[in-house]
Design a protein around this motif. Structure first.
Motif, mmCIF file in Angstrom:
data_model
loop_
_atom_site.group_PDB
_atom_site.id
_atom_site.type_symbol
_atom_site.label_atom_id
_atom_site.label_comp_id
_atom_site.label_asym_id
_atom_site.label_seq_id
_atom_site.Cartn_x
_atom_site.Cartn_y
_atom_site.Cartn_z
ATOM 1 N N HIS A 1 -13.414 1.456 4.277
ATOM 2 C CA HIS A 1 -13.556 0.257 3.448
ATOM 3 C C HIS A 1 -12.467 -0.706 3.876
ATOM 4 O O HIS A 1 -11.313 -0.409 3.713
ATOM 5 N N GLU A 2 -12.838 -1.790 4.491
ATOM 6 C CA GLU A 2 -11.778 -2.736 4.908
ATOM 7 C C GLU A 2 -11.872 -3.993 4.071
ATOM 8 O O GLU A 2 -12.916 -4.347 3.582
ATOM 9 N N GLY B 1 -7.901 -9.076 -8.346
ATOM 10 C CA GLY B 1 -8.957 -9.648 -7.513
ATOM 11 C C GLY B 1 -8.395 -10.768 -6.657
ATOM 12 O O GLY B 1 -7.427 -11.431 -7.035
ATOM 13 N N TYR B 2 -8.956 -10.900 -5.474
ATOM 14 C CA TYR B 2 -8.628 -12.038 -4.611
ATOM 15 C C TYR B 2 -9.908 -12.847 -4.490
ATOM 16 O O TYR B 2 -10.847 -12.384 -3.840
ATOM 17 N N ARG B 3 -9.984 -13.978 -5.117
ATOM 18 C CA ARG B 3 -11.231 -14.752 -5.189
ATOM 19 C C ARG B 3 -12.362 -13.816 -5.604
ATOM 20 O O ARG B 3 -12.312 -13.247 -6.666
ATOM 21 N N ARG B 4 -13.354 -13.606 -4.708
ATOM 22 C CA ARG B 4 -14.488 -12.772 -5.131
ATOM 23 C C ARG B 4 -14.269 -11.300 -4.814
ATOM 24 O O ARG B 4 -15.076 -10.452 -5.160
ATOM 25 N N PHE B 5 -13.170 -11.003 -4.135
ATOM 26 C CA PHE B 5 -12.934 -9.611 -3.719
ATOM 27 C C PHE B 5 -12.089 -8.847 -4.747
ATOM 28 O O PHE B 5 -11.070 -9.334 -5.216
ATOM 29 N N THR B 6 -12.576 -7.650 -5.111
ATOM 30 C CA THR B 6 -11.839 -6.837 -6.082
ATOM 31 C C THR B 6 -11.000 -5.807 -5.340
ATOM 32 O O THR B 6 -11.541 -4.896 -4.718
ATOM 33 N N ALA B 7 -9.678 -5.960 -5.390
ATOM 34 C CA ALA B 7 -8.788 -5.029 -4.677
ATOM 35 C C ALA B 7 -8.398 -3.851 -5.561
ATOM 36 O O ALA B 7 -8.162 -2.749 -5.063
ATOM 37 N N LEU B 8 -8.321 -4.069 -6.882
ATOM 38 C CA LEU B 8 -8.019 -2.981 -7.831
ATOM 39 C C LEU B 8 -8.975 -3.101 -9.009
ATOM 40 O O LEU B 8 -9.167 -4.189 -9.552
ATOM 41 N N ASP C 1 6.134 2.352 0.152
ATOM 42 C CA ASP C 1 4.797 2.059 0.658
ATOM 43 C C ASP C 1 4.704 2.535 2.108
ATOM 44 O O ASP C 1 5.346 1.964 2.983
ATOM 45 N N GLU C 2 3.930 3.564 2.343
ATOM 46 C CA GLU C 2 3.715 4.132 3.686
ATOM 47 C C GLU C 2 5.018 4.258 4.478
ATOM 48 O O GLU C 2 5.134 3.682 5.570
ATOM 49 N N PRO C 3 6.007 5.004 3.974
ATOM 50 C CA PRO C 3 7.307 5.034 4.657
ATOM 51 C C PRO C 3 7.293 5.735 6.008
ATOM 52 O O PRO C 3 8.226 5.560 6.783
ATOM 53 N N GLY D 1 -4.956 6.979 -0.012
ATOM 54 C CA GLY D 1 -6.161 6.164 0.154
ATOM 55 C C GLY D 1 -6.255 5.700 1.588
ATOM 56 O O GLY D 1 -5.243 5.568 2.279
ATOM 57 N N LYS D 2 -7.494 5.457 2.003
ATOM 58 C CA LYS D 2 -7.702 4.983 3.379
ATOM 59 C C LYS D 2 -7.134 3.569 3.525
ATOM 60 O O LYS D 2 -6.773 2.939 2.528
ATOM 61 N N ASN D 3 -7.109 3.060 4.743
ATOM 62 C CA ASN D 3 -6.674 1.673 4.955
ATOM 63 C C ASN D 3 -7.556 0.761 4.113
ATOM 64 O O ASN D 3 -8.768 0.914 4.112
ATOM 65 N N GLY D 4 -6.922 -0.132 3.399
ATOM 66 C CA GLY D 4 -7.678 -1.096 2.600
ATOM 67 C C GLY D 4 -8.085 -0.593 1.226
ATOM 68 O O GLY D 4 -8.780 -1.291 0.486
ATOM 69 N N ALA D 5 -7.651 0.625 0.850
ATOM 70 C CA ALA D 5 -8.054 1.190 -0.455
ATOM 71 C C ALA D 5 -7.411 0.446 -1.630
ATOM 72 O O ALA D 5 -7.906 0.519 -2.749
ATOM 73 N N GLY D 6 -6.285 -0.211 -1.363
ATOM 74 C CA GLY D 6 -5.616 -0.965 -2.432
ATOM 75 C C GLY D 6 -4.223 -0.449 -2.762
ATOM 76 O O GLY D 6 -3.614 -0.883 -3.745
ATOM 77 N N LYS D 7 -3.687 0.431 -1.925
ATOM 78 C CA LYS D 7 -2.370 1.043 -2.208
ATOM 79 C C LYS D 7 -1.270 -0.012 -2.283
ATOM 80 O O LYS D 7 -0.501 -0.056 -3.241
ATOM 81 N N THR D 8 -1.207 -0.846 -1.235
ATOM 82 C CA THR D 8 -0.145 -1.871 -1.207
ATOM 83 C C THR D 8 -0.308 -2.837 -2.370
ATOM 84 O O THR D 8 0.671 -3.223 -3.016
ATOM 85 N N THR D 9 -1.555 -3.210 -2.668
ATOM 86 C CA THR D 9 -1.795 -4.139 -3.778
ATOM 87 C C THR D 9 -1.286 -3.518 -5.078
ATOM 88 O O THR D 9 -0.580 -4.188 -5.850
ATOM 89 N N LEU D 10 -1.604 -2.252 -5.310
ATOM 90 C CA LEU D 10 -1.157 -1.585 -6.539
ATOM 91 C C LEU D 10 0.370 -1.569 -6.605
ATOM 92 O O LEU D 10 0.972 -1.897 -7.637
HETATM 93 P P1 ATP Z 1 -3.334 -0.411 4.267
HETATM 94 O O1 ATP Z 1 -2.929 1.015 4.333
HETATM 95 O O2 ATP Z 1 -4.243 -0.821 5.386
HETATM 96 O O3 ATP Z 1 -2.210 -1.373 4.025
HETATM 97 P P2 ATP Z 1 -3.969 -0.573 1.459
HETATM 98 O O4 ATP Z 1 -4.593 0.588 0.792
HETATM 99 O O5 ATP Z 1 -2.516 -0.775 1.253
HETATM 100 O O6 ATP Z 1 -4.299 -0.509 2.988
HETATM 101 P P3 ATP Z 1 -4.228 -3.262 0.484
HETATM 102 O O7 ATP Z 1 -3.300 -3.878 1.469
HETATM 103 O O8 ATP Z 1 -3.793 -3.113 -0.903
HETATM 104 O O9 ATP Z 1 -4.770 -1.857 1.010
HETATM 105 O O10 ATP Z 1 -5.577 -4.114 0.504
HETATM 106 C C1 ATP Z 1 -6.684 -3.815 -0.328
HETATM 107 C C2 ATP Z 1 -7.793 -4.792 -0.031
HETATM 108 O O11 ATP Z 1 -7.427 -6.079 -0.519
HETATM 109 C C3 ATP Z 1 -8.098 -4.943 1.442
HETATM 110 O O12 ATP Z 1 -9.488 -5.006 1.630
HETATM 111 C C4 ATP Z 1 -7.449 -6.268 1.807
HETATM 112 O O13 ATP Z 1 -8.162 -6.905 2.833
HETATM 113 C C5 ATP Z 1 -7.547 -7.035 0.500
HETATM 114 N N1 ATP Z 1 -6.433 -8.008 0.360
HETATM 115 C C6 ATP Z 1 -5.128 -7.725 0.319
HETATM 116 N N2 ATP Z 1 -4.381 -8.845 0.174
HETATM 117 C C7 ATP Z 1 -5.277 -9.877 0.135
HETATM 118 C C8 ATP Z 1 -5.160 -11.300 0.003
HETATM 119 N N3 ATP Z 1 -3.970 -11.891 -0.143
HETATM 120 N N4 ATP Z 1 -6.297 -12.027 -0.012
HETATM 121 C C9 ATP Z 1 -7.508 -11.445 0.112
HETATM 122 N N5 ATP Z 1 -7.692 -10.100 0.241
HETATM 123 C C10 ATP Z 1 -6.603 -9.333 0.262
#
Ligand code: ATP
Length: 304
Positions: A303-304, A13-20, A158-160, A37-46
């Protein structure tokens, strides 16, 4: 099945936002695992979490059986190479100098294997050209070569293919397949384009809004996306009888509809049906494309 990577209820989670959100994912040894996953799905975070670049908020994961907090995790991580977001390379250095530097960082002999690595990623003829002047595809391939220093057997990308031209995409795909088949490297690769992954993935994880909505093998996706002919008839029983006689594979789709999974000789089919007192009302090709399979799974809106 031996797993290279396993996550257990992984949350970020990032503050109140749940990324995974409670991600349970298994990457089997030898797989090319497509994380879709679409843009913002959480791939990079995972990917950042499993690479140790970010701490999970909750949950756990294991790499080659070593769990988060285990001393063995450090050793397990040395078996892993990653290119996350943009490849980390020094723009003022040549490809060879970048690899030598990475060897030094890892405490490896500076020259050993550099030639072979450059050859492997198709950069052996770049000579004195600085990495900063490379095309995007060359930079990505150098990034992979840097990740391959130390001979890892798990590669995370990651997205090569982001931003690559069609030729660059083909080269990247061939390189990944070669690494997997010839060097037995397990690969985890993320993309927002399922069609692109479909040419190489053996397993898929579908991520949407931080949740792993489905994890399947490539065979399961292929079966779900199989092309077929949907026949509408006055008597589905009669059609099934005829298809059995002709030895054609099919599935009943309704009272008057049957999906046929092979090309048919339409004249032969109509004649056989007539003998059973059945009429063929229509015959349409159906194809649940990969993209529509993906959209059905994760929904259409962003989902952004
Ligand atoms: P993309 O293909 O666009 O990179 P993604 O699937 O890799 O998308 P992530 O980069 O993992 O997605 O982001 C997932 C969600 O977490 C997004 O809504 C993003 O805005 C949010 N997020 C990522 N990093 C942070 C951060 N440091 N602080 C707050 N929110 C964040």
């Amino acid at each position: 099945m031996e797993a290279v990577l396993q996550t257990y209820g992984l949350c970020k989670g990032y503050r109140r936002f749940t990324a995974l959100e409670h991600v349970n994912m298994t990457v089997p040894k030898g797989a090319i695992y497509g994380l879709v996953g679409k843009n913002g799905a959480g791939k990079t975070t995972l990917i950042r979490v499993i690479c140790g670049l970010q701490e999970p908020t909750a949950g756990d994961y294991s790499l080659y059986g070593a769990r988060l907090g285990d001393k063995a995790l450090h050793r397990a991580r040395r078996r892993m190479g990653a290119v996350v977001e943009t490849p980390s390379l020094y723009p003022d250095m040549t490809a060879e100098q970048n690899l030598k530097l990475q060897h030094r960082v890892l405490g490896l002999p500076e020259d050993k294997g550099i030639e072979e690595l450059l050859e492997l990623v198709g950069l052996s003829n770049t000579g004195k050209k600085k990495a900063g002047h490379f095309s995007l595809g060359m930079k990505q391939r150098l990034g992979i070569a840097i990740a391959l220093c130390g001979d890892p057997d798990f590669l995370v990308l990651d997205e090569p293919t982001n931003g690559l031209d069609p030729q660059g995409i083909v080269e990247m795909r061939e390189l990944i397949l070669q690494l997997n088949r010839e060097r037995q490297i397990t690969v985890l690769i993320s993309s927002h384009i399922l069609d692109e992954l479909s040419k190489l993935a053996t397993h898929y994880g579908f991520l949407d809004g931080g949740r792993l909505v489905r994890q399947v093998t490539a065979q399961e996706v292929e079966a779900a996306c199989r092309k077929c002919l949907r026949a509408t008839v006055t008597d589905a029983h009669a059609l099934c009888f005829v298809l059995d006689q002709l030895g054609l594979p099919y599935e009943v789709a309704g009272d008057s509809q049957v999906d046929i999974y092979q090309q048919v000789n339409v004249t032969q089919l109509v004649e056989a049906l007539q003998k059973e007192g059945c009429q063929l009302l229509s015959l349409k090709e159906r194809d649940e494309s990969l993209e529509s399979y993906f959209i059905n799974l994760v929904g259409g809106e962003r989902h952004e």
